[in-house]
Design an enzyme around this catalytic site. Structure first.
Site, PDB file in Angstrom:
ATOM      1  N   GLU A 127      -2.772  -3.133   9.626  1.00 16.08           N
ATOM      2  CA  GLU A 127      -1.990  -1.885   9.651  1.00 16.08           C
ATOM      3  C   GLU A 127      -2.890  -0.669   9.472  1.00 16.08           C
ATOM      4  O   GLU A 127      -2.749   0.080   8.505  1.00 16.08           O
ATOM      5  CB  GLU A 127      -0.964  -1.900   8.507  1.00 16.08           C
ATOM      6  CG  GLU A 127      -0.020  -3.076   8.509  1.00 16.08           C
ATOM      7  CD  GLU A 127       0.815  -3.137   7.226  1.00 16.08           C
ATOM      8  OE1 GLU A 127       0.463  -2.515   6.220  1.00 16.08           O
ATOM      9  OE2 GLU A 127       1.853  -3.816   7.254  1.00 16.08           O
ATOM     10  N   ARG A 169      -5.477   5.635   9.046  1.00 23.75           N
ATOM     11  CA  ARG A 169      -6.572   6.599   9.004  1.00 23.75           C
ATOM     12  C   ARG A 169      -7.667   6.310  10.043  1.00 23.75           C
ATOM     13  O   ARG A 169      -8.139   7.223  10.726  1.00 23.75           O
ATOM     14  CB  ARG A 169      -7.188   6.525   7.607  1.00 23.75           C
ATOM     15  CG  ARG A 169      -8.237   7.552   7.319  1.00 23.75           C
ATOM     16  CD  ARG A 169      -8.950   7.195   6.020  1.00 23.75           C
ATOM     17  NE  ARG A 169      -8.088   6.913   4.908  1.00 23.75           N
ATOM     18  CZ  ARG A 169      -7.656   7.826   4.022  1.00 23.75           C
ATOM     19  NH1 ARG A 169      -8.021   9.082   4.141  1.00 23.75           N
ATOM     20  NH2 ARG A 169      -6.876   7.472   3.035  1.00 23.75           N
ATOM     21  N   ARG A 189      -5.013  17.415   1.445  1.00 20.57           N
ATOM     22  CA  ARG A 189      -5.914  16.404   0.866  1.00 20.57           C
ATOM     23  C   ARG A 189      -6.942  16.976  -0.117  1.00 20.57           C
ATOM     24  O   ARG A 189      -7.173  16.391  -1.165  1.00 20.57           O
ATOM     25  CB  ARG A 189      -6.604  15.595   1.971  1.00 20.57           C
ATOM     26  CG  ARG A 189      -5.611  14.877   2.904  1.00 20.57           C
ATOM     27  CD  ARG A 189      -6.294  13.878   3.822  1.00 20.57           C
ATOM     28  NE  ARG A 189      -6.755  12.721   3.098  1.00 20.57           N
ATOM     29  CZ  ARG A 189      -8.015  12.477   2.803  1.00 20.57           C
ATOM     30  NH1 ARG A 189      -8.952  13.307   3.209  1.00 20.57           N
ATOM     31  NH2 ARG A 189      -8.339  11.406   2.125  1.00 20.57           N
ATOM     32  N   TYR A 229      -6.526  15.337  -3.694  1.00 13.35           N
ATOM     33  CA  TYR A 229      -7.484  14.261  -4.025  1.00 13.35           C
ATOM     34  C   TYR A 229      -8.919  14.761  -4.168  1.00 13.35           C
ATOM     35  O   TYR A 229      -9.834  13.927  -4.201  1.00 13.35           O
ATOM     36  CB  TYR A 229      -7.501  13.197  -2.916  1.00 13.35           C
ATOM     37  CG  TYR A 229      -6.177  12.740  -2.396  1.00 13.35           C
ATOM     38  CD1 TYR A 229      -5.298  12.017  -3.205  1.00 13.35           C
ATOM     39  CD2 TYR A 229      -5.807  12.988  -1.071  1.00 13.35           C
ATOM     40  CE1 TYR A 229      -4.090  11.575  -2.696  1.00 13.35           C
ATOM     41  CE2 TYR A 229      -4.600  12.542  -0.566  1.00 13.35           C
ATOM     42  CZ  TYR A 229      -3.745  11.834  -1.387  1.00 13.35           C
ATOM     43  OH  TYR A 229      -2.563  11.392  -0.884  1.00 13.35           O
ATOM     44  N   CYS A 276      -0.381  30.780  -3.170  1.00 13.17           N
ATOM     45  CA  CYS A 276      -0.497  31.356  -4.514  1.00 13.17           C
ATOM     46  C   CYS A 276      -0.685  30.295  -5.589  1.00 13.17           C
ATOM     47  O   CYS A 276       0.193  30.077  -6.446  1.00 13.17           O
ATOM     48  CB  CYS A 276       0.726  32.200  -4.808  1.00 13.17           C
ATOM     49  SG  CYS A 276       0.759  33.591  -3.690  1.00 13.17           S
TER      50      CYS A 276
HETATM   51  N1  LLP Z   1      -0.178  -0.260   5.098  1.00 18.60           N
HETATM   52  C1  LLP Z   1       0.367   0.127   3.921  1.00 18.60           C
HETATM   53  C2  LLP Z   1       1.328  -0.746   3.250  1.00 18.60           C
HETATM   54  C3  LLP Z   1      -0.001   1.366   3.350  1.00 18.60           C
HETATM   55  O1  LLP Z   1       0.526   1.733   2.184  1.00 18.60           O
HETATM   56  C4  LLP Z   1      -0.938   2.191   4.018  1.00 18.60           C
HETATM   57  C5  LLP Z   1      -1.336   3.489   3.466  1.00 18.60           C
HETATM   58  C6  LLP Z   1      -1.464   1.743   5.252  1.00 18.60           C
HETATM   59  C7  LLP Z   1      -1.061   0.512   5.752  1.00 18.60           C
HETATM   60  C8  LLP Z   1      -2.441   2.549   6.052  1.00 18.60           C
HETATM   61  O2  LLP Z   1      -3.633   2.667   5.383  1.00 18.60           O
HETATM   62  P1  LLP Z   1      -4.928   3.318   6.073  1.00 18.60           P
HETATM   63  O3  LLP Z   1      -5.348   2.432   7.201  1.00 18.60           O
HETATM   64  O4  LLP Z   1      -4.546   4.644   6.565  1.00 18.60           O
HETATM   65  O5  LLP Z   1      -5.917   3.345   4.979  1.00 18.60           O
HETATM   66  N2  LLP Z   1      -2.385  10.228   1.675  1.00 18.60           N
HETATM   67  C9  LLP Z   1      -3.587   9.483   1.346  1.00 18.60           C
HETATM   68  C10 LLP Z   1      -3.545   8.066   1.892  1.00 18.60           C
HETATM   69  C11 LLP Z   1      -2.359   7.267   1.410  1.00 18.60           C
HETATM   70  C12 LLP Z   1      -2.301   5.897   2.043  1.00 18.60           C
HETATM   71  C13 LLP Z   1      -0.976   5.260   1.833  1.00 18.60           C
HETATM   72  N3  LLP Z   1      -0.833   3.954   2.390  1.00 18.60           N
HETATM   73  C14 LLP Z   1      -4.810  10.244   1.859  1.00 18.60           C
HETATM   74  O6  LLP Z   1      -4.651  11.342   2.396  1.00 18.60           O
HETATM   75  O7  LLP Z   1      -5.946   9.779   1.700  1.00 18.60           O
END
Ligand code: LLP
Length: 411
Positions: free
Chosen positions: A270, A273, A309, A313, A339
């Protein structure tokens, strides 16, 4: 970060064959810009890396749910990983076959679960025993069955920022090994559930493959007695390079590390990013500069409302000028117009000297960028522009919001 699509040519920033400035002249700033070509290249790289494992890619729509992107990925063969009824709605609208949709989430509402069951989506990933009862009831009311994966919390520490780690026992995600065994041993109570998979997602932006391997080994031990579980969904987490000096594992490194373990299972992944982050950027204008307290500030027309972001973070996004010129560099704080002191995009960053009216791009902003944008301070959200797969044509895929949009739901 610059790459094959987001690059300089004759000192001008391009998105594929289009000078970014050309788009700004017609659309204004702030704006989000995505290279669909780059996103599909990233998708192909991940798909090919996992081909030896028979892995199927479900793009994680939470990273960026723009319909044009979803359509391009679905046409290229991706399934979609959804986390809400709204994302399932968008995935279906983008042409995704229901059986290619997976639905995860720690707090799925009964309405969202009903929608998922009605549409016979491919997998529902359960994180709570009570969900088994809800889905069993919804499915039996319709004389249907539902295919289920149990989300396992393997209690491993992922090498990532703590706010996006999910696989340790203190995190709200998943089920413990005991809870999973208890559900599997009481399956007869949920006759409409076909429990055929196990799901793990230990975090995002993983710095190495070690915790993933530990999680997979633990998963295999857990499911060994239950022969009906033939599918392992290893979640997302493949990292994206936000800075040039970062050394990160690529999709092939994850696939080859997992190969010895997962050969006899169906594998789902899945990624979010790693498909769209480096295919997207935010373009902003410099409004003002000022100096006080020994610090120089560059104030943009873009801030935490567009790209949250850095505020949330302390995340790093490269900032580059749309036109590169010879000249001085200076150390500045790049801030937004909102603000709040936390509305800062970069602290003590060495950048070419910037003046009001200059245009800059915040790179690697395609993932968790627009989807996390808000209208805080009554700021309409920016448009999303895509450069099509041909690399030559561009279009506004989501228009800029207006002040009327801000009040559309108020009375
Ligand atoms: N599968 C599940 C169950 C997830 O919770 C997530 C991301 C993904 C797949 C996708 O993960 P990726 O391949 O994108 O790492 N807002 C945060 C990232 C939160 C990720 C949440 N879950 C940021 O801006 O870094």
């Amino acid at each position: 970060m610059l790459n094959s699509s987001i690059r300089y040519q004759d000192d001008r920033l391009y998105c594929d064959a289009i000078p970014v400035q050309t788009i700004v002249e017609q659309v204004g700033t702030p704006l989000y810009l995505y290279s669909l070509r780059r996103a599909i290249e990233n998708y192909h790289q991940i798909r090919d890396a996992f081909a030896g494992l028979g892995g199927h890619v479900h793009y994680s729509a939470k990273a960026n749910a723009n319909l044009s992107l979803l359509r391009a990925l679905v046409s290229a063969g991706a399934g979609i990983d959804c986390v809400s009824g709204g994302e399932i709605y968008k995935a279906l609208l983008a042409g995704c076959a229901p059986e290619q949709i997976v639905f995860a989430g720690v707090g799925k509402s009964a309405d969202d679960l009903r929608y998922a069951v009605e549409h016979r989506i491919g997998w529902i990933n359960i994180e709570n025993e009570a969900e088994c009862q809800v889905i069993n009831r919804l499915a039996s009311e319709r004389g249907q069955t539902a295919r289920i994966a149990l989300r396992y919390n393997p209690d491993v520490s992922a090498n990532t920022i703590s706010k996006i780690a999910t696989g340790h026992s203190g995190a709200k995600f998943g089920l413990s090994a005991d809870a999973i065994r208890s559900i599997l041993e009481r399956q007869a109570e949920f006759p409409t559930l076909r429990i055929q998979g196990i799901h793990i997602h230990i975090g995002s932006q993983l710095g190495d493959t070690l915790a993933t391997l530990e999680a997979v080994r633990s998963t295999l031990t857990l499911i060994a007695p239950y022969h009906q579980i033939r599918t392992i969904d290893i979640g997302g987490g493949i990292p994206t390079q936000y800075r040039s000096e970062q050394a990160l594992p690529n999709p092939a490194a994850f696939a080859s590390a997992l190969m010895p373990y997962l050969g006899s299972y169906d594998v789902l992944i899945e990624p979010g990013r790693s498909i769209i982050a480096d295919a997207g950027l935010v373009v902003a204008s410099v409004l003002y500069t000022k100096e006080h307290g020994g610090q120089k500030f560059v104030v943009l027309d873009t801030g935490m409302t567009e790209l949250m972001r850095p505020a949330l973070y302390d995340a790093h996004h490269e900032i580059v000028p749309l036109t590169r010129r010879a000249g001085e560099f200076e150390t500045v704080d790049v801030v937004g117009p909102v603000c709040e002191t936390t509305d800062s995009l970069a602290h003590a960053r060495l950048l070419p000297a910037l003046s009001p009216g200059d245009l800059v791009a915040l790179l690697t902003a395609g993932a968790y960028g627009f989807v996390m944008a808000s209208t805080y301070n009554a700021r309409p959200r920016p448009p999303e522009v895509v450069v099509d797969l041909d690399g030559q044509t561009w279009r506004v895929a989501r228009r800029r919001e207006t002040w009327d949009d801000l009040i559309a739901h108020e009375s």
